[in-house]
Every structure is written in C-alpha cells, then in structure tokens.
Design a protein around this motif. Structure first.
Motif, PDB file in Angstrom:
ATOM      1  N   SER A  18       0.837  -1.197   0.000  1.00  0.00           N
ATOM      2  CA  SER A  18       0.000   0.000   0.000  1.00  0.00           C
ATOM      3  C   SER A  18       0.878   1.257   0.000  1.00  0.00           C
ATOM      4  N   ALA A  19       1.920   1.261   0.841  1.00  0.00           N
ATOM      5  CA  ALA A  19       2.819   2.415   0.911  1.00  0.00           C
ATOM      6  C   ALA A  19       3.547   2.607  -0.423  1.00  0.00           C
ATOM      7  N   ALA A  20       4.029   1.503  -1.001  1.00  0.00           N
ATOM      8  CA  ALA A  20       4.760   1.585  -2.272  1.00  0.00           C
ATOM      9  C   ALA A  20       3.864   2.198  -3.353  1.00  0.00           C
ATOM     10  N   ARG A  21       2.609   1.754  -3.358  1.00  0.00           N
ATOM     11  CA  ARG A  21       1.647   2.245  -4.340  1.00  0.00           C
ATOM     12  C   ARG A  21       1.390   3.739  -4.130  1.00  0.00           C
ATOM     13  N   GLY A  56       4.168   5.903  -5.215  1.00  0.00           N
ATOM     14  CA  GLY A  56       4.449   5.867  -6.647  1.00  0.00           C
ATOM     15  C   GLY A  56       5.671   5.044  -7.021  1.00  0.00           C
ATOM     16  N   ALA A  57       5.994   4.017  -6.221  1.00  0.00           N
ATOM     17  CA  ALA A  57       7.161   3.182  -6.529  1.00  0.00           C
ATOM     18  C   ALA A  57       6.951   2.402  -7.820  1.00  0.00           C
ATOM     19  N   LYS A  58       8.075   2.139  -8.529  1.00  0.00           N
ATOM     20  CA  LYS A  58       7.990   1.377  -9.782  1.00  0.00           C
ATOM     21  C   LYS A  58       8.383  -0.070  -9.573  1.00  0.00           C
ATOM     22  N   VAL A  59       9.217  -0.295  -8.570  1.00  0.00           N
ATOM     23  CA  VAL A  59       9.700  -1.657  -8.297  1.00  0.00           C
ATOM     24  C   VAL A  59       9.439  -1.987  -6.829  1.00  0.00           C
ATOM     25  N   GLY A  92      12.706   5.062  -7.253  1.00  0.00           N
ATOM     26  CA  GLY A  92      11.455   4.343  -7.494  1.00  0.00           C
ATOM     27  C   GLY A  92      11.446   2.908  -7.018  1.00  0.00           C
ATOM     28  N   TRP A  93      12.476   2.497  -6.260  1.00  0.00           N
ATOM     29  CA  TRP A  93      12.489   1.132  -5.716  1.00  0.00           C
ATOM     30  C   TRP A  93      11.983   1.173  -4.280  1.00  0.00           C
ATOM     31  N   ALA A  94      10.922   0.438  -4.011  1.00  0.00           N
ATOM     32  CA  ALA A  94      10.437   0.314  -2.638  1.00  0.00           C
ATOM     33  C   ALA A  94      10.909  -1.027  -2.086  1.00  0.00           C
ATOM     34  N   PHE A  95      11.950  -0.996  -1.278  1.00  0.00           N
ATOM     35  CA  PHE A  95      12.391  -2.205  -0.559  1.00  0.00           C
ATOM     36  C   PHE A  95      11.547  -2.295   0.706  1.00  0.00           C
TER      37      PHE A  95
END
Ligand SMILES: Cc1ncc(COP(=O)(O)O)c(C=O)c1O
Ligand SMILES: [Zn+2]
Length: 411
Positions: A121-124, A127-130, A200-203
């Motif tokens: 949800s946070a990544a979305r 606006g994360a791409k990965v 744009g990478w959400a680890f």
C-alpha cells in the motif's frame, strides 16, 4: 501523495529521540539515525466496528498506515488466521491453557503476507515502480506474490544457500529472483545500497520499513480479538530482525489505550535458534548491546545475525518480565514433529524454534505453566521439508498383501 494515502497516520516519529518527519519513503531519523515509526491520530473505534469488517487484516485498517479504500486495490487479503486451542500440546508440555496462532495459512504460508500488504500500500501511494526486498525466504515469497497480484514489477534478493522450496515459491511469481552469494546480512546491505542509488524502488523492509512493520501489529490485534477481546498472560514469538515481536507488543498497548481490551500485565518471550542467537545471548549476559553473529542454523528464516530491532526486543522482554531463549537445531526438529503430532499443524523451522523455546521456558521455570499462553507459528513446514526428512517417513515398506501388513507388526 493523495489525501488520506496513509489513513490515520500523521507523521514518522523517531523511536530514539522523538523527532517527527513528514510521511514519505524515509526510515532513519535525520537527527540521530534512529528507526522511524508511524505516529497516528487514532479515531474512536469500537469492537463492533472492527468485528463488522472483512475477515482479513483490513478489519483493523483504521489502526494501520493505509487508505480507507485499501480493500479496492488488488492485494492478498492476508490475516484472520486461526487461533487454535492446543490442549494436546499443552498436556505434553505441562501448560494448562495453550493456544497456537497459526499464521502458516496465510496466502503464501507465512506471517510475511501481513507486513507485505502494508508495504505494498505504501509503495503504491508513494508511486514506486519496483517492489523489492532482501529476504531470508518467506518475505521474498510474499513480496513476489503480492507484486504479481498488484501488477507491479518485483525483484527479490535472497542468500544463495536458501532452501529450494523457498526459492521456487518466489520464482514462480517473479522473473527476478536474485540469489546473492552471502548471508542475509550481506543481502540486506546490498539492498540498502541499491535503495540509495536507484529511484522508485520500494524495498519493503528497508526504505518503506516503517509502513511494512506495522503489518505485524495485526497478529496482536487478532490474538486479542480471538480470545474474546482479552490479552493473554504470556506470548512466545520468534525473533529474526525482532520487528514482529516489537509490533505485537505495540498492538497490545494500542488496544489498551483505545479501550478495546482491559489493561493487565503480560509477559513477552522471544525465541531464537542457538546458531543465530545474538538477542538471546545479550539477554542472558544482562547487557544492552547486541553483538552481531554469523548464522549457522537450520532455522534459516530466523538467520539474521545483525537484528535491526534486537535492542527493542531486549527492552520489551525485560520490561514485561519475559525472557529471550534459544534452542539447538535438534530441539527445533523435535518440536516440528511434536507440534504436528499433537495439533495437526506442520510448521517450518521458525515455528519449530518457537515451540522448542516454549518447551525450554517451561522446563527451566521461566514461563508459568498455569498462566494462559499463546505461541505463534509464523510459517509452513512444506517450505523446510529437508529439516525433518531424516526423522519422518514410512514406518515400513511392504508388499501389497495382508500377510505382509500383519508381518510388519503394525496392528
Ligand atoms: C517464518 C518466520 N518467522 C519469523 C520471522 C521473524 O520475523 P522478524 O524479522 O520480524 O523478527 C521470519 C522472518 O524473518 C520468518 O520468515
Ligand atoms: Zn532520532
């Protein structure tokens, strides 16, 4: 960021110095580098409102850093797993009232689906791409599956010596499973480097860790709700990074603060495998600092030698009157079989560690067998078959005849 992207969350707050920063892809305090946690302005919420929600973690969405329309976005809908009354295991261990919180039945068969749902949800929203992670196995499974369902690119990093079923359980969902020659701590360091370099990478457990970690609170909420809106007297929780244990405690505290359960003392116990027991070693030595170790244990999902939340685990276990204990690989194997044969629950090595620690805590008088106790099973045994394949198997191999059957002495 859209309005309400993080629900009732108001800011990120440093666990060490209290400094607040705006919600965003941050995880370390700009003042003291302490870990950031989510701060909230919780609304008044009733048991009935929660009970009317879906039978998954989103029934607690008002207490998580997620938008109110979270159910509309494709996700794995984890949670609301069974809390099993474990009378047979209790009898075996001499514990009067024992429950197993069986999180092996989540969509990818570990509790990690909970944390990943919050991280997704946070990544979305950011606006994360990965969607990515360094993992001891289960997290990679959960990230790869959730990313596939959400239609976001996933890249998951694991130590190359991981159990084969855990590798397949990731690779089936993603074309980007990366095996790294090194242990988890090496993989984690690499992930932090990539997160610092790539946009744009959400680890999930690195740069969106504050959001991710909150997902483990739902284990605590569920246990209390399933006990009839009560806290248990004692709870035993496995420890790798230590995040889950700290968040179950946080969940209990929040329920008290919100008036959803009565305040009462409870003891939190941490479980580690001897071959990777930096937190239990510090606990037993009576020190606050945790010395990192090089893991060597069959409990690979718990094999984090430098646990990020280890010091907070020490604090919580000491403050509540609990303990941190460790067990040998053989004790882990025994406990896997014991849980299976007493309760019909097949756990992986992490759960074997937790049940073995429960047994040791009773034997050493650290856990009161007369008090109501919950033990968490965080993952499924089908992912670590090798751990017990020498211990269990056919009692006999016989010809397909009645005579051969009776000769084998089975009746
Ligand atoms: C099955 C299982 N149980 C427990 C843990 C420990 O979680 P934590 O890192 O939050 O302590 C992990 C993962 O690391 C795991 O895969
Ligand atoms: Zn700080």
């Amino acid at each position: 960021m859209r309005e309400g992207a993080f629900g009732n969350a108001t800011a990120l707050a440093c666990r060490e110095c209290g400094q607040q920063v705006a919600l965003g892809p941050f995880y370390a305090c700009p003042e003291c580098f302490g870990p950031l946690e989510i701060a909230y302005d919780f609304p008044r919420i009733t048991r009935e409102e929660i009970e009317a929600g879906p039978r998954n973690i989103w029934r607690y969405k008002a207490l998580l850093p997620v938008p109110t329309d979270i159910e509309q976005s494709p996700n794995m809908e984890p949670g609301f797993t069974r809390l099993l009354r474990a009378d047979n295991l209790g009898r075996e261990l001499g514990i009067a009232t024992l429950w197993v919180k069986d999180d092996s039945t989540n969509p990818t068969n570990s509790f990690k689906d909970r944390v990943v749902a919050c991280a997704l949800s946070a990544a979305r929203e950011l606006g994360a791409k990965v969607f990515a992670c360094p993992s001891t196995g289960n997290l990679a499974n959960a990230v790869a599956a959730a990313g596939a369902r959400a239609g976001i690119r996933t890249v998951v990093f694991i130590p190359s010596n991981l159990e084969q079923p855990k590798q397949v359980n990731s690779a089936v969902y993603t074309d980007s499973l990366v095996a790294v020659d090194g242990n988890y701590d090496d993989v984690n360091k690499l992930a932090s480097e990539i997160a610092g370099e790539e946009d744009g990478w959400a680890f999930v457990n690195v740069n969106v860790r504050p959001y991710y970690a909150e997902g483990s609170k739902t284990l605590g909420y569920e246990i209390a709700e399933q006990l009839g809106w009560r806290l248990p007297d004692q709870i035993v929780i496995p420890v790798a990074s230590g995040s889950q244990l700290t968040k179950v405690h946080k969940a209990f505290q929040e329920l008290v603060r919100l008036g959803l359960v009565e305040d009462k003392p409870y003891k939190v116990f941490g479980a580690q495998a001897e071959g990777c027991s930096p937190v239990s070693v510090a606990y037993k030595a009576g020190v606050d600092a945790i010395r990192p170790v090089k893991p060597d244990t069959i409990a690979k999902s718990l094999a984090i030698g430098n646990p990020a939340d280890g010091i907070y685990v020490l604090d919580i276990c000491r403050q509540t009157g609990g303990a941190v204990e460790d067990v040998t690989d053989d004790q882990v194997r025994d406990a896997i079989v014991l849980l299976a044969r007493t309760e019909g629950v097949f756990t992986e090595t992490a759960g074997g560690t937790t049940v073995a620690v429960l047994r040791k805590l009773v034997e050493t008088g650290q856990l009161d067998p007369e008090l109501e106790t919950v033990v968490i099973n965080t993952g499924h045994g089908l992912k670590t078959l090798d751990a017990i394949s020498d211990r269990v198997g056919p009692v006999a191999t016989i010809a397909p005849s009645y005579a051969a059957f009776t000769d084998a002495g089975i009746v």
